[in-house]
Write an enzyme that holds these catalytic residues in place. Sequence first.
Site, PDB file in Angstrom:
ATOM      1  N   TRP A 356      44.408  40.282  41.320  1.00  0.00           N
ATOM      2  CA  TRP A 356      43.377  41.299  41.095  1.00  0.00           C
ATOM      3  C   TRP A 356      42.557  41.520  42.362  1.00  0.00           C
ATOM      4  CZ3 TRP A 356      37.822  40.337  40.008  1.00  0.00           C
ATOM      5  CH2 TRP A 356      37.448  39.003  40.210  1.00  0.00           C
ATOM      6  N   ASP A 357      42.720  40.642  43.341  1.00  0.00           N
ATOM      7  CA  ASP A 357      42.091  40.809  44.656  1.00  0.00           C
ATOM      8  C   ASP A 357      42.313  42.223  45.192  1.00  0.00           C
ATOM      9  OD1 ASP A 357      42.537  38.118  44.064  1.00  0.00           O
ATOM     10  OD2 ASP A 357      42.732  37.536  46.156  1.00  0.00           O
ATOM     11  N   GLU A 487      36.660  30.332  38.121  1.00  0.00           N
ATOM     12  CA  GLU A 487      37.737  29.470  37.610  1.00  0.00           C
ATOM     13  C   GLU A 487      37.299  28.013  37.479  1.00  0.00           C
ATOM     14  OE1 GLU A 487      40.730  30.468  40.436  1.00  0.00           O
ATOM     15  OE2 GLU A 487      41.600  32.046  39.186  1.00  0.00           O
ATOM     16  N   LYS A 598      32.357  28.809  41.023  1.00  0.00           N
ATOM     17  CA  LYS A 598      33.272  28.927  42.166  1.00  0.00           C
ATOM     18  C   LYS A 598      33.088  30.269  42.854  1.00  0.00           C
ATOM     19  CE  LYS A 598      38.277  28.824  43.080  1.00  0.00           C
ATOM     20  NZ  LYS A 598      39.580  29.041  42.418  1.00  0.00           N
ATOM     21  N   GLN A 599      33.009  31.309  42.075  1.00  0.00           N
ATOM     22  CA  GLN A 599      32.848  32.626  42.673  1.00  0.00           C
ATOM     23  C   GLN A 599      32.088  33.530  41.710  1.00  0.00           C
ATOM     24  OE1 GLN A 599      37.295  33.737  42.409  1.00  0.00           O
ATOM     25  NE2 GLN A 599      36.293  35.723  42.578  1.00  0.00           N
TER      26      GLN A 599
END
Lengths: 770, 770
Positions: A356-357, A487, A598-599
Amino acid sequence: MKKYLKEHEWLIIEDQFSAEMHESSESIFSIGNGKMGMRANFEESYSGKSLQGTYIAGVYYPDKTRVGWWKNGYPEYFAKVLNAPNWMGLTIEFNSQVLDLNIGKVKSFERVLDMFNGTLSRKFIYIFPNGEEIKVDVLRFLSIKQDEIGAYQYKIEVLKGKGEIKITSFIDGDVKNKDSNYDEKFWDYLSHEINPSYTYLEQKTKKTEFKVAFAVFEEIKLNQLKIEWDFKNGIEKEKWAGKSYDFSFVEGDIIEITKTASLACSLYGSNLKSDAVNNLNNALKKGFNQLLTEHKDEWNQKWKYCDIRIEGDVPAQQGIRFNIFQLNCTYTGKDPRLNIGPKGFTGEKYGGSTYWDTEAYCLPFYLSTAEPKVSWQLLEYRYKQLDKAIENAQKLGFNNGAALYPMVTMNGEECHNEWEITFEEIHRNGAIAFAIYNHANYTGNDQWIYSGGLEVLTGIARFWAQRVNWSGDKKKYVILGVTGPNEYENNVNNNWYTNYIAAWCLNYALKCVQISQGDKEFYQNFQAKTQISESELDFWKMVADEMYYPESHELGVFLQQDSYLDKELLNADQLNPAERPINQHWSWDRILRSCFIKQADVLQGLYFFNDHFDIETIKRNFDFYEPKTVHESSLSPCVHVVLAAQLGYQEKAYELYLRTSRLDLDDYNKEVHEGLHITSMAGTWMAVVQGFGGMKVKNNMLQFKPSLPKNWTSFSFKIRFRDRLIEIITNKDSMKAYLLEGEALDIEIDHQLFQLDKEKPALFSLLQNA
Amino acid sequence: MKKYLKEHEWLIIEDQFSAEMHESSESIFSIGNGKMGMRANFEESYSGKSLQGTYIAGVYYPDKTRVGWWKNGYPEYFAKVLNAPNWMGLTIEFNSQVLDLNIGKVKSFERVLDMFNGTLSRKFIYIFPNGEEIKVDVLRFLSIKQDEIGAYQYKIEVLKGKGEIKITSFIDGDVKNKDSNYDEKFWDYLSHEINPSYTYLEQKTKKTEFKVAFAVFEEIKLNQLKIEWDFKNGIEKEKWAGKSYDFSFVEGDIIEITKTASLACSLYGSNLKSDAVNNLNNALKKGFNQLLTEHKDEWNQKWKYCDIRIEGDVPAQQGIRFNIFQLNCTYTGKDPRLNIGPKGFTGEKYGGSTYWDTEAYCLPFYLSTAEPKVSWQLLEYRYKQLDKAIENAQKLGFNNGAALYPMVTMNGEECHNEWEITFEEIHRNGAIAFAIYNHANYTGNDQWIYSGGLEVLTGIARFWAQRVNWSGDKKKYVILGVTGPNEYENNVNNNWYTNYIAAWCLNYALKCVQISQGDKEFYQNFQAKTQISESELDFWKMVADEMYYPESHELGVFLQQDSYLDKELLNADQLNPAERPINQHWSWDRILRSCFIKQADVLQGLYFFNDHFDIETIKRNFDFYEPKTVHESSLSPCVHVVLAAQLGYQEKAYELYLRTSRLDLDDYNKEVHEGLHITSMAGTWMAVVQGFGGMKVKNNMLQFKPSLPKNWTSFSFKIRFRDRLIEIITNKDSMKAYLLEGEALDIEIDHQLFQLDKEKPALFSLLQNA
């Protein structure tokens, strides 16, 4: 990692040899041309630690997966970005001693990546164990003009010693992937030929049967005189073909090896041998210098359109250029079958090419810096894989044309390994829909909706409509068992980001369906193809309207997931620095139970749907989540930069900008030896343009909001926008917009309207507002 | 599966040969003696589908794990129950045609497992492709009296034909595990010898270096006359040793092969060869018939103490005896290093030998049917592994002596493959503590607490005290990210069962600590060893007192986990029968999100802590959860039987009893070909004794509550209880209790007190209550 690279605006420089850092440098000094790429492995032998890597876009291997116990719905294979035959092969022996920087003494060493010209060079002085001393000067490139051609010039000056020299130039097809799951090799030999004009090796991949061939030719000169190859010096080994040259040397001799390689691949034609040999001959006719000049010209031209200049901050300038350089090495938009792998051509990890990046992070870069067909092709790629996405959803138990795009893919099939990702990280579907919206919003036309986009949106909407379930407890539609962008949590319920984007997808699909109903012929065909009904559309609306969003009214924030507030809530600055990154120090169990992010997750939603929320809401959520975010995904800091800049958190924005733009150069996550974080590099571009530049498109109007980091003198960038080319220059005094190409248009800078035409730049003074 | 086995009270009978069912029969007809066991592979060659399996207790292999991406804390290896050398090897050739039931014609066939005598026999008539016809009669056993000895007698009668016969008898060590993760073989050859007195083969496992040897001798007679072995007919292959015999045959001939094998293993001594050969010679001196008689006597003796008789229902009778038989094949309690593997000696799946099954399901069976040292050794096993459990917890980030026992182990180290199990299915720690309580409660003495138990309880309590966290939201201690007994949910928050048993562990550990403080010397040593402090004990109490328990006041039930009511709540009878078992038809994603329960979860807690809850609470929870339970774990129905019997749900109890007792015989879960469900067999015993017998120990008093299934005439069982042997016989009229051994005691039957002594059985009339 220690900062061992020199700062420079256009160059990446390593000025001493370190076996310890070599694998990291192999990643950082990688080069590519969209069709192929390679890590900065040495041309000559090297017995130290090294990750050999040559990669050809689109050529992959479906490796057997590794799972504990197989369960229904698990992916069939784990696609591997394939380490391809190495055309550079070169063995240099002086009096039977192999030139190997891991063996002799390296007296001086310099490696330089010239980003402006797209070349990799190396200079070193080397002393053989027996005392012979040589000075070596190498220049290498993969032509971005003729993307099947690679070449290098390898110059040796004898500083001391005399005797016999043996040079062997070869193609090595006996390569393997370090990350092969079962230690298997993935290539089969097909044919080879060794003759005075070229060395040829053709192989094919197991299972997928991609054929790949290289034809190479090396010209060897001793003091300007060509060394002829003796027919008996052809060497054949398994999956290996080469030639050797023997001659004498004395002090002062200059030996020049010019090796040119031509790639042929079954992706591009069936006649590999004639393709490879013809292209090689054409290249040889041009010669190394002309090839190099054409290559540099093309790179220089690219920079004219995509460069970002930062004045007053060399590390920041070097960082952004490194990112833009690598993005252009990875994807050129020439071939609709290709996409943007998370490690590009710089390493093996992650497998597959498309995450999906692409939609969430890369599309904006290509929308703004490349010709319109490039972003179009990125959308087309997913449309071509819609059938596979429907199949994928069927495997999981969905029906009626529901589409779940894979988490990772090469050809539309899911090829990731972990159930908690493939089954649960379903927000990816949302990013794919969002990209369609983003494209339409940026380009101002909805042509794509009619060219496949609506079918993609329908498949995605159908997925969400089936994936929700009615909670008798909450009296709302809920989405259970998901993994959000963060994640570091798995299998959570009602991830706010996922629920929000799911409802948005349903609404957006509905809106597009309704708009398309205006075109009766189109809609009839669409309806016939998808069997869509009014009751289905009503159900989409009901689900979107009745979606559940976890929220804390007390804190005034959206909740990452239902139980986030049950966690022990700490901030990342309370972590022991020796335990960071936590993914290298903590057990997975501890990470999953921690509050550390994480993000960007909720914040990813506030970035995508920025205009849906007032600034206070964004601020409260940023203030809550940013301190808990450890940014151990490369995709994280850029989103935080954009929001921080919007909120006026200049220092935080700058700190995170450096982290994203120099993520690999400074190896923040201690993993650069595995390869570069290519897709996040587009996020770095985003950080400058959408963050410090504050660029948005809202109501068809291009808007900016300048925010110059304290230690920058100025920064500037160019964007393509609806047949125009616009340059934005920001310094301490002002933000200026110049219309370089195309028709006049209105833009806004910090809510102030400007009529921009070629004669009249927009000038927004920052002083008056200070 | 089709019901192809005949019903019989003492025998399992297969009366025709089916290649299709062969692997299932290989499981069902397995035999074992605690030290070794084997699937019912044919002695002679068989080229059809077969899972070869000979297993030696305690001999395992640490196979490389298969995980997608390695993360910190993941187990280092996946232990495999090891397929060991096959001592039975026999090739029979008639006129160069190999006897192979997959090739020639099988005219008649019968296979019988005699559970009373512990023997496996087979009779068949076979026609070779060229027309020779033979009648074969085989009897095999693994001596339970001398557990290193196995033997078979293989009798052939020639019905038709004449010519040459060749018999080859061998040991085959070139075996592999079908479930080897990377297709590796796990054995290395060490030595062999072939001589007139024996054939010997010694091998060792890779990595773990267990040495295993077999010495075998085969006596071959033609019409009662011994065939001598010719020295030149020794055959040696890699990891294989054997002898062959050639002679002529005519119609009417009778050939008898009597093969005896002796096992030696480095677990039991270092001199494998002399051990194996001496034991073989002793066995041969006794001869087949005496070995067999001793073996049968021992089995008959066992049955005297552990048989359950059911009258009026042959399938139910056969089922329970099959379970008891297999439990006795698997574990005899002779060796404290062994435990009860979930597949015993009947298959490979699951790896490892020790799950929480041992404590939760098997302990009650051995407590009631075996000598006291057997259950003591099961507790001792965990005490010996306490250090490893502490290490295991440390790997996950816990400290201060917190112990997390592994989900699966061979030697105390975790060796499962899946993070959602190893990290999260932590309720297993609770079952280990509960077993200590259960032992003390049943035996009426707390000796074990002072012999290691308290240290185990402390390690477990420390784990829970660290594993909880304070929820600012709920203002309670919560346990996040767990997998409950129902593995059809993963990574859930506040699994009621886990939270309940965690709090119970803390309280029980606290109570035991406080009791032990009465013994000052003991407590001083304990304190010195564990560094336990008053403030730590206070914290345990606080956590236990402030534990959060998810509950629906509206429904009056405990919630399996925080979000259970967010699921779509269906009952299992709404499932399409063609889609069951769902784990073979649904994607893992769909299963995880569904409300369907693999095995008792909340109900497991109501079973363990039955007396903590009133009958109405138990009923409401049973009524809510039972219909949602798909019983796709073998460990599920037995718990439901006990509760259903308690609640007076006779039909449900009986239906589930049949399911548990005939799980493998009727192959409910369509997986019997992989092996039997050994540990759940103890649950079947529980279903009869604790379910239909209603047995409990409360306030040091043995209590019963009869519940006779409708179609049973009567059932009876014996139990050992505090130096007594008691028999309970229940029929439609009454439940009677007889004291067979030991001193008089008080017991209760359905709350009525009886003073039981040898002269006076207790008689509880069921008629008066009807």
